[in-house]
Design a protein around this motif. Structure first.
Motif, PDB file in Angstrom:
ATOM      1  N   ASP A 113     -16.424  -0.603 -22.218  1.00  0.00           N
ATOM      2  CA  ASP A 113     -15.326   0.359 -22.052  1.00  0.00           C
ATOM      3  C   ASP A 113     -15.640   1.346 -20.920  1.00  0.00           C
ATOM      4  O   ASP A 113     -14.791   1.646 -20.077  1.00  0.00           O
ATOM      5  CB  ASP A 113     -15.099   1.153 -23.343  1.00  0.00           C
ATOM      6  CG  ASP A 113     -14.409   0.328 -24.404  1.00  0.00           C
ATOM      7  OD1 ASP A 113     -13.815  -0.710 -24.049  1.00  0.00           O
ATOM      8  OD2 ASP A 113     -14.484   0.697 -25.584  1.00  0.00           O
ATOM      9  N   LEU A 114     -16.875   1.867 -20.929  1.00  0.00           N
ATOM     10  CA  LEU A 114     -17.263   2.840 -19.913  1.00  0.00           C
ATOM     11  C   LEU A 114     -17.329   2.199 -18.529  1.00  0.00           C
ATOM     12  O   LEU A 114     -16.920   2.801 -17.531  1.00  0.00           O
ATOM     13  CB  LEU A 114     -18.611   3.461 -20.270  1.00  0.00           C
ATOM     14  CG  LEU A 114     -18.608   4.419 -21.461  1.00  0.00           C
ATOM     15  CD1 LEU A 114     -20.012   4.899 -21.758  1.00  0.00           C
ATOM     16  CD2 LEU A 114     -17.692   5.598 -21.222  1.00  0.00           C
ATOM     17  N   MET A 153     -22.119   8.857 -15.915  1.00  0.00           N
ATOM     18  CA  MET A 153     -21.205   8.552 -14.812  1.00  0.00           C
ATOM     19  C   MET A 153     -19.763   8.851 -15.212  1.00  0.00           C
ATOM     20  O   MET A 153     -18.973   9.358 -14.416  1.00  0.00           O
ATOM     21  CB  MET A 153     -21.359   7.075 -14.423  1.00  0.00           C
ATOM     22  CG  MET A 153     -22.696   6.774 -13.754  1.00  0.00           C
ATOM     23  SD  MET A 153     -23.262   5.065 -13.953  1.00  0.00           S
ATOM     24  CE  MET A 153     -22.110   4.189 -12.919  1.00  0.00           C
ATOM     25  N   SER A 154     -19.427   8.550 -16.461  1.00  0.00           N
ATOM     26  CA  SER A 154     -18.080   8.825 -16.950  1.00  0.00           C
ATOM     27  C   SER A 154     -17.801  10.328 -16.961  1.00  0.00           C
ATOM     28  O   SER A 154     -16.729  10.785 -16.548  1.00  0.00           O
ATOM     29  CB  SER A 154     -17.910   8.241 -18.360  1.00  0.00           C
ATOM     30  OG  SER A 154     -16.640   8.535 -18.886  1.00  0.00           O
ATOM     31  N   CYS A 155     -18.780  11.117 -17.415  1.00  0.00           N
ATOM     32  CA  CYS A 155     -18.620  12.575 -17.432  1.00  0.00           C
ATOM     33  C   CYS A 155     -18.495  13.125 -16.012  1.00  0.00           C
ATOM     34  O   CYS A 155     -17.718  14.061 -15.762  1.00  0.00           O
ATOM     35  CB  CYS A 155     -19.798  13.228 -18.153  1.00  0.00           C
ATOM     36  SG  CYS A 155     -19.804  12.950 -19.939  1.00  0.00           S
ATOM     37  N   PHE A 156     -19.250  12.563 -15.078  1.00  0.00           N
ATOM     38  CA  PHE A 156     -19.138  12.948 -13.671  1.00  0.00           C
ATOM     39  C   PHE A 156     -17.693  12.768 -13.204  1.00  0.00           C
ATOM     40  O   PHE A 156     -17.116  13.639 -12.547  1.00  0.00           O
ATOM     41  CB  PHE A 156     -20.091  12.086 -12.838  1.00  0.00           C
ATOM     42  CG  PHE A 156     -20.098  12.404 -11.368  1.00  0.00           C
ATOM     43  CD1 PHE A 156     -21.009  13.309 -10.846  1.00  0.00           C
ATOM     44  CD2 PHE A 156     -19.213  11.793 -10.497  1.00  0.00           C
ATOM     45  CE1 PHE A 156     -21.023  13.607  -9.490  1.00  0.00           C
ATOM     46  CE2 PHE A 156     -19.219  12.077  -9.147  1.00  0.00           C
ATOM     47  CZ  PHE A 156     -20.126  12.990  -8.635  1.00  0.00           C
ATOM     48  N   ASN A 157     -17.095  11.640 -13.584  1.00  0.00           N
ATOM     49  CA  ASN A 157     -15.707  11.369 -13.182  1.00  0.00           C
ATOM     50  C   ASN A 157     -14.734  12.362 -13.804  1.00  0.00           C
ATOM     51  O   ASN A 157     -13.729  12.729 -13.187  1.00  0.00           O
ATOM     52  CB  ASN A 157     -15.317   9.950 -13.573  1.00  0.00           C
ATOM     53  CG  ASN A 157     -16.090   8.898 -12.793  1.00  0.00           C
ATOM     54  OD1 ASN A 157     -16.764   9.213 -11.818  1.00  0.00           O
ATOM     55  ND2 ASN A 157     -16.018   7.657 -13.222  1.00  0.00           N
ATOM     56  N   TYR A 158     -15.017  12.809 -15.034  1.00  0.00           N
ATOM     57  CA  TYR A 158     -14.140  13.803 -15.670  1.00  0.00           C
ATOM     58  C   TYR A 158     -14.189  15.132 -14.914  1.00  0.00           C
ATOM     59  O   TYR A 158     -13.172  15.828 -14.818  1.00  0.00           O
ATOM     60  CB  TYR A 158     -14.527  14.017 -17.131  1.00  0.00           C
ATOM     61  CG  TYR A 158     -13.950  12.975 -18.051  1.00  0.00           C
ATOM     62  CD1 TYR A 158     -12.568  12.851 -18.214  1.00  0.00           C
ATOM     63  CD2 TYR A 158     -14.775  12.111 -18.757  1.00  0.00           C
ATOM     64  CE1 TYR A 158     -12.033  11.886 -19.049  1.00  0.00           C
ATOM     65  CE2 TYR A 158     -14.240  11.138 -19.599  1.00  0.00           C
ATOM     66  CZ  TYR A 158     -12.867  11.034 -19.742  1.00  0.00           C
ATOM     67  OH  TYR A 158     -12.339  10.076 -20.574  1.00  0.00           O
ATOM     68  N   THR A 214     -32.929  20.004 -12.192  1.00  0.00           N
ATOM     69  CA  THR A 214     -31.910  19.056 -11.753  1.00  0.00           C
ATOM     70  C   THR A 214     -30.827  18.873 -12.808  1.00  0.00           C
ATOM     71  O   THR A 214     -30.992  18.065 -13.732  1.00  0.00           O
ATOM     72  CB  THR A 214     -32.553  17.688 -11.419  1.00  0.00           C
ATOM     73  OG1 THR A 214     -33.627  17.888 -10.501  1.00  0.00           O
ATOM     74  CG2 THR A 214     -31.532  16.746 -10.800  1.00  0.00           C
ATOM     75  N   PRO A 215     -29.728  19.604 -12.720  1.00  0.00           N
ATOM     76  CA  PRO A 215     -28.604  19.370 -13.633  1.00  0.00           C
ATOM     77  C   PRO A 215     -28.002  17.989 -13.375  1.00  0.00           C
ATOM     78  O   PRO A 215     -28.153  17.425 -12.290  1.00  0.00           O
ATOM     79  CB  PRO A 215     -27.603  20.480 -13.268  1.00  0.00           C
ATOM     80  CG  PRO A 215     -28.375  21.464 -12.458  1.00  0.00           C
ATOM     81  CD  PRO A 215     -29.454  20.693 -11.773  1.00  0.00           C
ATOM     82  N   ASP A 216     -27.309  17.461 -14.362  1.00  0.00           N
ATOM     83  CA  ASP A 216     -26.704  16.135 -14.213  1.00  0.00           C
ATOM     84  C   ASP A 216     -25.578  16.142 -13.181  1.00  0.00           C
ATOM     85  O   ASP A 216     -25.405  15.179 -12.440  1.00  0.00           O
ATOM     86  CB  ASP A 216     -26.171  15.661 -15.570  1.00  0.00           C
ATOM     87  CG  ASP A 216     -27.296  15.511 -16.580  1.00  0.00           C
ATOM     88  OD1 ASP A 216     -28.258  14.789 -16.279  1.00  0.00           O
ATOM     89  OD2 ASP A 216     -27.215  16.125 -17.660  1.00  0.00           O
ATOM     90  N   ILE A 217     -24.790  17.218 -13.143  1.00  0.00           N
ATOM     91  CA  ILE A 217     -23.656  17.313 -12.217  1.00  0.00           C
ATOM     92  C   ILE A 217     -23.698  18.698 -11.579  1.00  0.00           C
ATOM     93  O   ILE A 217     -23.887  19.699 -12.275  1.00  0.00           O
ATOM     94  CB  ILE A 217     -22.312  17.120 -12.954  1.00  0.00           C
ATOM     95  CG1 ILE A 217     -22.292  15.776 -13.694  1.00  0.00           C
ATOM     96  CG2 ILE A 217     -21.131  17.219 -11.996  1.00  0.00           C
ATOM     97  CD1 ILE A 217     -21.214  15.669 -14.747  1.00  0.00           C
ATOM     98  N   THR A 218     -23.516  18.741 -10.266  1.00  0.00           N
ATOM     99  CA  THR A 218     -23.599  20.020  -9.561  1.00  0.00           C
ATOM    100  C   THR A 218     -22.436  20.173  -8.594  1.00  0.00           C
ATOM    101  O   THR A 218     -22.089  19.235  -7.873  1.00  0.00           O
ATOM    102  CB  THR A 218     -24.919  20.113  -8.763  1.00  0.00           C
ATOM    103  OG1 THR A 218     -26.010  19.756  -9.601  1.00  0.00           O
ATOM    104  CG2 THR A 218     -25.132  21.524  -8.255  1.00  0.00           C
ATOM    105  N   ILE A 219     -21.821  21.348  -8.593  1.00  0.00           N
ATOM    106  CA  ILE A 219     -20.755  21.681  -7.633  1.00  0.00           C
ATOM    107  C   ILE A 219     -21.356  22.664  -6.630  1.00  0.00           C
ATOM    108  O   ILE A 219     -21.861  23.731  -7.021  1.00  0.00           O
ATOM    109  CB  ILE A 219     -19.525  22.287  -8.317  1.00  0.00           C
ATOM    110  CG1 ILE A 219     -18.928  21.303  -9.330  1.00  0.00           C
ATOM    111  CG2 ILE A 219     -18.457  22.642  -7.286  1.00  0.00           C
ATOM    112  CD1 ILE A 219     -19.380  21.502 -10.740  1.00  0.00           C
ATOM    113  N   VAL A 220     -21.335  22.294  -5.342  1.00  0.00           N
ATOM    114  CA  VAL A 220     -21.994  23.106  -4.320  1.00  0.00           C
ATOM    115  C   VAL A 220     -21.058  23.291  -3.128  1.00  0.00           C
ATOM    116  O   VAL A 220     -20.070  22.571  -2.975  1.00  0.00           O
ATOM    117  CB  VAL A 220     -23.306  22.448  -3.843  1.00  0.00           C
ATOM    118  CG1 VAL A 220     -24.263  22.259  -5.005  1.00  0.00           C
ATOM    119  CG2 VAL A 220     -23.043  21.117  -3.139  1.00  0.00           C
TER     120      VAL A 220
END
Length: 285
Positions: free
Chosen positions: A24-25, A53-58, A128-134
């Motif tokens: 599914d993922l 990866m799915s959470c990154f897409n969200y 190192t966070p899993d997802i970063t906005i920079v």
């Protein structure tokens, strides 16, 4: 009463898992990336990688729903490559660019996967966070971090906007409190409720958890979100589609100061007035 006879050869009933499966993922991730005319490098095989990866897409979807222009960058041989490990040069992996036009000024940012971030407290410490906005173009390179000749890629404090952690666990107290430790290391102004409100808006530091909470972890979530301008999202396998929908997206906290309930704010402002102007802690009546 006669006992019911059980047929040992009869096929067993399959119980549906409360979690989505890997296929599914995989499909969800493929479909998402294909929207941007890119195929995906299949370099991951663990369920936790696909969940991340799915959470990154969200998070990318969060910016889409807030009217950012979204595009893919850093394709590797024409394919999108997620960075499913803390190791490796950031330039060898793909990322998303998001931008928004406000008052004739174009604001550009990048969403990265497993990018090292400099500590607010010490320039030589990184996590190192899993997802970063920079900020766009904010990645730096250093030859001094490792004891070998390897190049270290990271983002400095001045380029960090926000970050998200992803955990494929049932939530438990230590997991939630560890997240607050990371917030303190990277964004201590969130802990003191003195964080900068970025414009255009950005998602506040967020913890995304796959599992289902119990009463205790629900209480902890409510308490932490009441103290700090953060998001804690439980049961991502079942709630993510609703949480990151056009109808619900405004319910998520954005970077900045946590709004205080009016009655508490009025009381605190009153106390501050008497303390600053009159030098006393309480009203004289």
């Amino acid at each position: 009463m006669m006992e019911e006879e059980i047929d040992a050869d009869a096929p067993k009933k399959k119980t549906k898992s409360p979690f989505r499966d890997k296929e599914d993922l995989k499909k969800e991730i493929r479909d998402f990336v294909n929207r941007y005319k890119a195929s995906i490098v299949n370099q991951a095989d663990r369920m936790s990688d696909f969940f991340e990866m799915s959470c990154f897409n969200y998070i990318v979807r969060y910016y889409e729903l807030n009217d950012y222009t979204v595009s893919v960058d850093g394709l590797q041989k024409g394919q999108y490559r997620y960075k499913c490990s803390t190791m490796g040069m950031q330039s060898n992996f793909s990322f998303f660019k998001v931008s928004k036009q406000m008052a004739d000024i174009s604001h550009a940012f990048e969403i990265h996967h497993n990018l090292a971030v400099q500590s607010w407290h010490h320039e030589k410490i990184f996590t190192t966070p899993d997802i970063t906005i920079v900020k766009a173009g904010g990645i730096e390179f250093s030859k001094d971090h490792y004891e070998t000749k390897m190049t270290f890629s990271y983002v400095g404090q001045t380029s960090l906007i926000s970050f998200c952690e992803v955990k494929q666990f049932n939530p438990y107290p230590e997991l939630l409190f560890n997240f607050i430790g990371t917030v303190n290391e990277l964004c201590p102004s969130v802990i003191s409720n003195n964080a900068t409100e970025h414009l255009p808006i950005h998602i506040a530091p967020t913890l995304m958890i796959s599992g289902v909470p119990n009463r205790h972890t629900k209480n902890i979530k409510e308490s932490l979100e009441g103290r700090y301008c953060i998001n804690i999202i439980f049961n991502m396998f079942h709630t993510a589609t609703q949480t990151f929908s056009k109808a619900r997206i405004k319910e998520l906290s954005t970077t900045g100061v946590l709004a205080r309930p009016k009655e508490k704010a009025d009381k605190r402002d009153e106390q501050d007035y008497f303390k600053v102007l009159l030098g006393i802690d309480e009203p004289p009546f």
